[in-house]
Scaffold this active site. Sequence first.
Site, short mmCIF file in Angstrom:
data_model
loop_
_atom_site.label_atom_id
_atom_site.label_comp_id
_atom_site.label_asym_id
_atom_site.label_seq_id
_atom_site.Cartn_x
_atom_site.Cartn_y
_atom_site.Cartn_z
N ASN A 1 4.82 -7.36 6.74
CA ASN A 1 5.47 -6.52 7.67
C ASN A 1 4.67 -5.47 8.38
O ASN A 1 5.32 -4.65 9.08
CB ASN A 1 6.73 -5.96 7.21
N GLU A 2 3.31 -5.48 8.37
CA GLU A 2 2.56 -4.49 8.88
C GLU A 2 2.80 -4.01 10.53
O GLU A 2 3.16 -2.94 10.69
CB GLU A 2 1.20 -4.87 8.98
N LEU B 1 0.98 -1.20 0.01
CA LEU B 1 -0.03 0.13 0.03
C LEU B 1 0.78 1.09 0.25
O LEU B 1 1.86 1.23 0.71
CB LEU B 1 -0.76 0.03 1.21
N GLY C 1 1.07 -5.46 1.24
CA GLY C 1 0.05 -5.43 0.14
C GLY C 1 0.71 -6.03 -1.17
O GLY C 1 -0.03 -6.61 -1.82
C1 LIG Z 1 -9.40 -3.69 11.99
C2 LIG Z 1 -8.26 -2.98 12.01
C3 LIG Z 1 -8.14 -2.66 10.41
C4 LIG Z 1 -6.70 -2.09 10.59
C5 LIG Z 1 -6.58 -1.24 9.34
C6 LIG Z 1 -5.46 -0.52 9.76
C7 LIG Z 1 -4.35 -0.19 9.08
C8 LIG Z 1 -4.24 -0.64 7.66
C9 LIG Z 1 -3.23 -1.55 7.42
C10 LIG Z 1 -3.24 -1.75 6.10
C11 LIG Z 1 -2.26 -3.06 5.69
C12 LIG Z 1 -0.98 -2.23 5.13
C13 LIG Z 1 -0.21 -2.83 4.17
C14 LIG Z 1 0.72 -2.38 3.57
O1 LIG Z 1 1.13 -2.58 2.29
S1 LIG Z 1 1.52 -0.88 4.22
C15 LIG Z 1 3.14 -0.69 2.96
C16 LIG Z 1 4.30 -1.68 3.43
N1 LIG Z 1 5.32 -1.29 2.65
C17 LIG Z 1 6.57 -1.48 3.04
O2 LIG Z 1 6.85 -1.29 3.95
C18 LIG Z 1 7.51 -1.28 1.94
C19 LIG Z 1 8.16 0.07 2.08
N2 LIG Z 1 9.49 0.09 1.15
C20 LIG Z 1 10.65 -0.59 1.15
O3 LIG Z 1 10.89 -1.32 2.15
C21 LIG Z 1 11.38 -0.33 0.00
O4 LIG Z 1 10.92 0.95 -0.53
C22 LIG Z 1 11.44 -1.46 -1.04
C23 LIG Z 1 9.97 -1.89 -1.43
C24 LIG Z 1 11.97 -2.71 -0.30
C25 LIG Z 1 12.25 -0.96 -2.32
O5 LIG Z 1 13.43 -0.47 -1.96
P1 LIG Z 1 14.50 0.32 -2.92
O6 LIG Z 1 14.30 -0.34 -4.29
O7 LIG Z 1 15.59 0.78 -2.41
O8 LIG Z 1 13.34 1.66 -3.01
P2 LIG Z 1 13.46 2.86 -2.20
O9 LIG Z 1 13.26 2.43 -0.60
O10 LIG Z 1 14.49 3.89 -2.46
O11 LIG Z 1 12.20 3.73 -2.71
C26 LIG Z 1 12.09 4.39 -3.68
C27 LIG Z 1 11.05 5.47 -3.50
O12 LIG Z 1 9.54 4.83 -3.15
C28 LIG Z 1 9.22 5.22 -1.98
N3 LIG Z 1 8.46 4.12 -1.35
C29 LIG Z 1 8.75 3.05 -1.01
N4 LIG Z 1 7.81 2.25 -0.63
C30 LIG Z 1 6.60 3.00 -0.59
C31 LIG Z 1 5.35 2.70 -0.17
N5 LIG Z 1 4.80 1.68 0.31
N6 LIG Z 1 4.58 3.74 -0.25
C32 LIG Z 1 4.95 5.05 -0.61
N7 LIG Z 1 6.19 5.25 -1.06
C33 LIG Z 1 6.97 4.34 -1.12
C34 LIG Z 1 10.38 5.66 -1.03
O13 LIG Z 1 10.05 6.49 -0.15
C35 LIG Z 1 11.15 6.22 -2.24
O14 LIG Z 1 10.71 7.41 -2.27
P3 LIG Z 1 11.90 8.44 -2.83
O15 LIG Z 1 12.24 8.15 -4.21
O16 LIG Z 1 10.79 9.89 -3.11
O17 LIG Z 1 12.76 8.63 -1.73
#
Ligand SMILES: CCCCC/C=C\CCCC/C=C/C(=O)SCCNC(=O)CCNC(=O)[C@H](O)C(C)(C)COP(=O)(O)OP(=O)(O)OC[C@H]1O[C@@H](n2cnc3c(N)ncnc32)[C@H](O)[C@@H]1OP(=O)(O)O
Length: 317
Positions: A192-193, A124, A169
């Site tokens: 990894n939430e 997400l 996600g």
């Molecule tokens: C009854 C209760 C209900 C509860 C509901 C409550 C809450 C809802 C929960 C919902 C469940 C959540 C699900 C999710 O999916 S949460 C998202 C989790 N994702 C992550 O933790 C991934 C984070 N990203 C990374 O670890 C890394 O970016 C990577 C995927 C390993 C890729 O690494 P790399 O190639 O080195 O790229 P960068 O880290 O340099 O990233 C490039 C740019 O992209 C931006 N980025 C990365 N991930 C995200 C993301 N998920 N969302 C938005 N933006 C993201 C990052 O900041 C960099 O941006 P920049 O170039 O501007 O610096």
Amino acid sequence: MARPNLKSLLRLSQFAVNLNLNKTTQLTNLSKSLITQNRNFSTSKIIRQDTSNNNAPATKINFYVEEYKDKGYMVLKFNKAPVNSLNLEFLTELNIQLDKIEQSKDIKGVILTSHLPNIFSAGLDILEMYQIKQERGTQFWTALQETWIKLYGSNKIFIAAINGHSPAGGCLLAMSCDYRIMTKGPYKIGLNETLLGIKAPFWFRDTMINTIGYRETEKALQLGKLYSPEEALAVNLVDEIVDANVLIQKAEEQMVKWCSIPTVARELTKSSMRRDTVSKLIAQRESDTQSFIEFTQRDSIQKSLKGYLEAMKKPKK
Ligand SMILES: CCCCC/C=C\CCCC/C=C/C(=O)SCCNC(=O)CCNC(=O)[C@H](O)C(C)(C)COP(=O)(O)OP(=O)(O)OC[C@H]1O[C@@H](n2cnc3c(N)ncnc32)[C@H](O)[C@@H]1OP(=O)(O)O
């Protein structure tokens, strides 16, 4: 790599839809060259107003679609740079793609993969949860529910060709497929939430339980475990790990195998395995959305998300 300040991160979603003429031209050329390789290759575009330049329409290609109707399957490639994060616009377009697939008589199965190197999907878009407004948050969560219901509940064959990182996600999308093949390499997959200070929703949890079993899920979810390809294979989170250069070939081999099974019998079997899990969310969609809004509006959650966003901006060692 240099990290932007928080302000520029918050502009990420806006930036992501802005027109990038050079990129678009390159992608159009790529699309043309693939057509000349005798592939039925189409692109999917989002057209919207570019608010940073009032005179220019914004065009961004979020998906590539390669259809092999004679073979009965297609390849759907995510292409939302930099990391295929799932925001409202991307999910809305994915849902349209999934509807088309479901309605197609020629397509029995889909290989889901990413056009971007080293990344399947970063999950997400965190900016959809940080400082959200109720209306946008509701639309976003509804679109995500829709994606999962369509994908996990589909009768078609979905094979995930996971060509890089696939956290949260991204892992949910992969787990919603029928078969997963992951590229060997320094990649991670998992839910990894908890590391973001949030709880995986019950339907993320149930999908994982159905994939790797209760005990492994119990540990994985609490620890927010991100698995290497080898670890993922060991717990059946993925079914195969392969070298990058044969990923699509292996996915196609599996697709041929799955397509050869009598369709109605396979569809009924799949549906009998997944119906209850899907029905559970369908019955609770509104309350699940309310929980999302209520949960993400908590100060403690916003603090966690803020910290996570800031950590993502730190220069890498
Ligand atoms: C009854 C209760 C209900 C509860 C509901 C409550 C809450 C809802 C929960 C919902 C469940 C959540 C699900 C999710 O999916 S949460 C998202 C989790 N994702 C992550 O933790 C991934 C984070 N990203 C990374 O670890 C890394 O970016 C990577 C995927 C390993 C890729 O690494 P790399 O190639 O080195 O790229 P960068 O880290 O340099 O990233 C490039 C740019 O992209 C931006 N980025 C990365 N991930 C995200 C993301 N998920 N969302 C938005 N933006 C993201 C990052 O900041 C960099 O941006 P920049 O170039 O501007 O610096």
